[in-house]
Design a protein around this motif. Structure first.
Motif, mmCIF file in Angstrom:
data_model
loop_
_atom_site.group_PDB
_atom_site.id
_atom_site.type_symbol
_atom_site.label_atom_id
_atom_site.label_comp_id
_atom_site.label_asym_id
_atom_site.label_seq_id
_atom_site.Cartn_x
_atom_site.Cartn_y
_atom_site.Cartn_z
ATOM 1 N N SER A 89 0.839 -1.195 0.000
ATOM 2 C CA SER A 89 0.000 0.000 0.000
ATOM 3 C C SER A 89 0.876 1.247 0.000
ATOM 4 C CB SER A 89 -0.910 0.008 1.232
ATOM 5 O OG SER A 89 -1.593 1.231 1.297
ATOM 6 N N GLU A 90 0.616 2.129 -0.927
ATOM 7 C CA GLU A 90 1.383 3.370 -1.052
ATOM 8 C C GLU A 90 1.173 4.283 0.158
ATOM 9 O OE1 GLU A 90 4.359 5.162 -3.040
ATOM 10 O OE2 GLU A 90 3.377 3.347 -3.779
ATOM 11 N N GLU A 91 0.103 4.047 0.928
ATOM 12 C CA GLU A 91 -0.179 4.851 2.116
ATOM 13 C C GLU A 91 0.872 4.630 3.209
ATOM 14 O OE1 GLU A 91 -4.062 3.598 3.241
ATOM 15 O OE2 GLU A 91 -4.946 4.257 1.339
ATOM 16 N N ASN A 92 1.558 3.487 3.168
ATOM 17 C CA ASN A 92 2.583 3.182 4.174
ATOM 18 C C ASN A 92 3.840 4.020 3.986
ATOM 19 O OD1 ASN A 92 0.948 1.203 5.293
ATOM 20 N ND2 ASN A 92 1.763 -0.388 3.967
ATOM 21 N N ARG A 93 4.026 4.594 2.804
ATOM 22 C CA ARG A 93 5.258 5.318 2.480
ATOM 23 C C ARG A 93 5.513 6.481 3.442
ATOM 24 N NH1 ARG A 93 8.707 5.729 -1.798
ATOM 25 N NH2 ARG A 93 7.420 4.418 -3.131
ATOM 26 N N ALA A 94 4.493 7.252 3.766
ATOM 27 C CA ALA A 94 4.666 8.436 4.618
ATOM 28 C C ALA A 94 5.189 8.057 6.006
ATOM 29 C CB ALA A 94 3.347 9.188 4.744
ATOM 30 N N ALA A 95 4.589 7.036 6.617
ATOM 31 C CA ALA A 95 5.014 6.615 7.960
ATOM 32 C C ALA A 95 6.440 6.078 7.946
ATOM 33 C CB ALA A 95 4.061 5.562 8.501
ATOM 34 N N LEU A 96 6.793 5.328 6.894
ATOM 35 C CA LEU A 96 8.126 4.750 6.804
ATOM 36 C C LEU A 96 9.179 5.808 6.494
ATOM 37 C CD1 LEU A 96 7.158 1.547 4.827
ATOM 38 C CD2 LEU A 96 7.920 1.633 7.196
ATOM 39 N N LYS A 97 8.786 6.792 5.678
ATOM 40 C CA LYS A 97 9.729 7.833 5.284
ATOM 41 C C LYS A 97 10.087 8.743 6.459
ATOM 42 C CE LYS A 97 10.474 10.475 1.073
ATOM 43 N NZ LYS A 97 11.372 9.665 0.273
ATOM 44 N N THR A 98 9.125 9.017 7.334
ATOM 45 C CA THR A 98 9.409 9.878 8.495
ATOM 46 C C THR A 98 10.405 9.216 9.450
ATOM 47 O OG1 THR A 98 7.465 9.024 9.638
ATOM 48 C CG2 THR A 98 7.209 11.116 8.462
ATOM 49 N N ASP A 99 10.407 7.882 9.509
ATOM 50 C CA ASP A 99 11.358 7.158 10.363
ATOM 51 C C ASP A 99 12.640 6.787 9.611
ATOM 52 O OD1 ASP A 99 9.553 7.364 12.360
ATOM 53 O OD2 ASP A 99 8.900 5.265 12.316
ATOM 54 N N ASN A 100 12.799 7.276 8.380
ATOM 55 C CA ASN A 100 13.988 7.027 7.549
ATOM 56 C C ASN A 100 14.208 5.542 7.264
ATOM 57 O OD1 ASN A 100 15.242 9.180 6.432
ATOM 58 N ND2 ASN A 100 16.828 9.399 7.988
ATOM 59 N N LEU A 101 13.137 4.783 7.091
ATOM 60 C CA LEU A 101 13.256 3.345 6.882
ATOM 61 C C LEU A 101 13.322 2.960 5.403
ATOM 62 C CD1 LEU A 101 10.765 2.129 9.621
ATOM 63 C CD2 LEU A 101 13.247 2.233 9.744
ATOM 64 N N LEU A 102 13.132 3.921 4.510
ATOM 65 C CA LEU A 102 13.182 3.619 3.075
ATOM 66 C C LEU A 102 14.512 4.029 2.442
ATOM 67 C CD1 LEU A 102 9.567 4.622 2.028
ATOM 68 C CD2 LEU A 102 10.531 2.331 2.158
ATOM 69 N N THR A 103 15.433 4.538 3.259
ATOM 70 C CA THR A 103 16.716 4.998 2.740
ATOM 71 C C THR A 103 17.743 3.882 2.818
ATOM 72 O OG1 THR A 103 16.186 7.190 3.574
ATOM 73 C CG2 THR A 103 18.473 6.795 2.956
ATOM 74 N N ARG A 104 18.382 3.587 1.714
ATOM 75 C CA ARG A 104 19.430 2.562 1.644
ATOM 76 C C ARG A 104 20.711 3.172 2.201
ATOM 77 N NH1 ARG A 104 24.016 -0.278 1.072
ATOM 78 N NH2 ARG A 104 24.177 -1.679 -0.680
ATOM 79 N N ASP A 105 21.262 2.568 3.249
ATOM 80 C CA ASP A 105 22.515 3.048 3.839
ATOM 81 C C ASP A 105 23.647 2.601 2.922
ATOM 82 O OD1 ASP A 105 24.632 3.824 5.393
ATOM 83 O OD2 ASP A 105 23.831 2.999 7.253
ATOM 84 N N SER A 106 24.268 3.545 2.219
ATOM 85 C CA SER A 106 25.227 3.215 1.171
ATOM 86 C C SER A 106 26.648 2.993 1.678
ATOM 87 C CB SER A 106 25.240 4.333 0.128
ATOM 88 O OG SER A 106 25.649 5.536 0.738
ATOM 89 N N ARG A 107 26.866 3.117 2.988
ATOM 90 C CA ARG A 107 28.225 2.960 3.510
ATOM 91 C C ARG A 107 28.712 1.524 3.360
ATOM 92 N NH1 ARG A 107 27.554 5.130 9.422
ATOM 93 N NH2 ARG A 107 25.620 3.973 9.138
#
Length: 128
Positions: A89-107
């Motif tokens: 569900s695309e509605e989950n994106r906002a909640a996940l994005k605020t907690d920085n859970l959709l960002t790939r840690d590139s280190r």
């Protein structure tokens, strides 16, 4: 609803995540979450996306993970679950994005260079 899948990566760990509607079972490499990750911190890391979207206990998660260490695997799984929840569900994106859970840690680990002891450390210099 059918199975949704996603891939999460962190350092050298790769996690393939499959989410189906169910009762909240989390299987990692055919083992239960509590037997695969003995540390409470890593268990919490894996459950973070489900907690952020308030979907704990609504989906069964099956994960195949390989490479890297325990922490890298836990964080790769976290990214994979977050990506799969967005596919559900695309509605989950906002909640996940605020907690920085959709960002790939590139280190990643920097490679060793020739003529050096490690990636950046040099051999001891002797003037005479």
């Amino acid at each position: 609803m059918e199975t949704k899948n996603a891939v999460g990566r962190r350092k050298t760990s790769i996690a393939r995540v499959y989410i189906t509607p169910g009762n909240g079972a989390i299987l990692i490499n055919n083992r239960e979450l509590k037997t695969y990750f003995l540390s409470e911190i890593h268990q919490t890391t894996v459950k973070q996306p489900l907690a952020a979207t308030k979907l704990e206990g609504q989906y069964d998660v099956t994960i195949n993970v390989e490479g890297g260490g325990i922490k890298g695997q836990a964080e790769a799984i976290r990214l994979g679950i977050a990506r799969a929840l967005v596919r559900i569900s695309e509605e989950n994106r906002a909640a996940l994005k605020t907690d920085n859970l959709l960002t790939r840690d590139s280190r990643m680990v920097e490679r060793k260079k020739f003529g050096r002891a490690k990636a950046r450390k040099r051999f001891q210099f002797s003037k005479r």
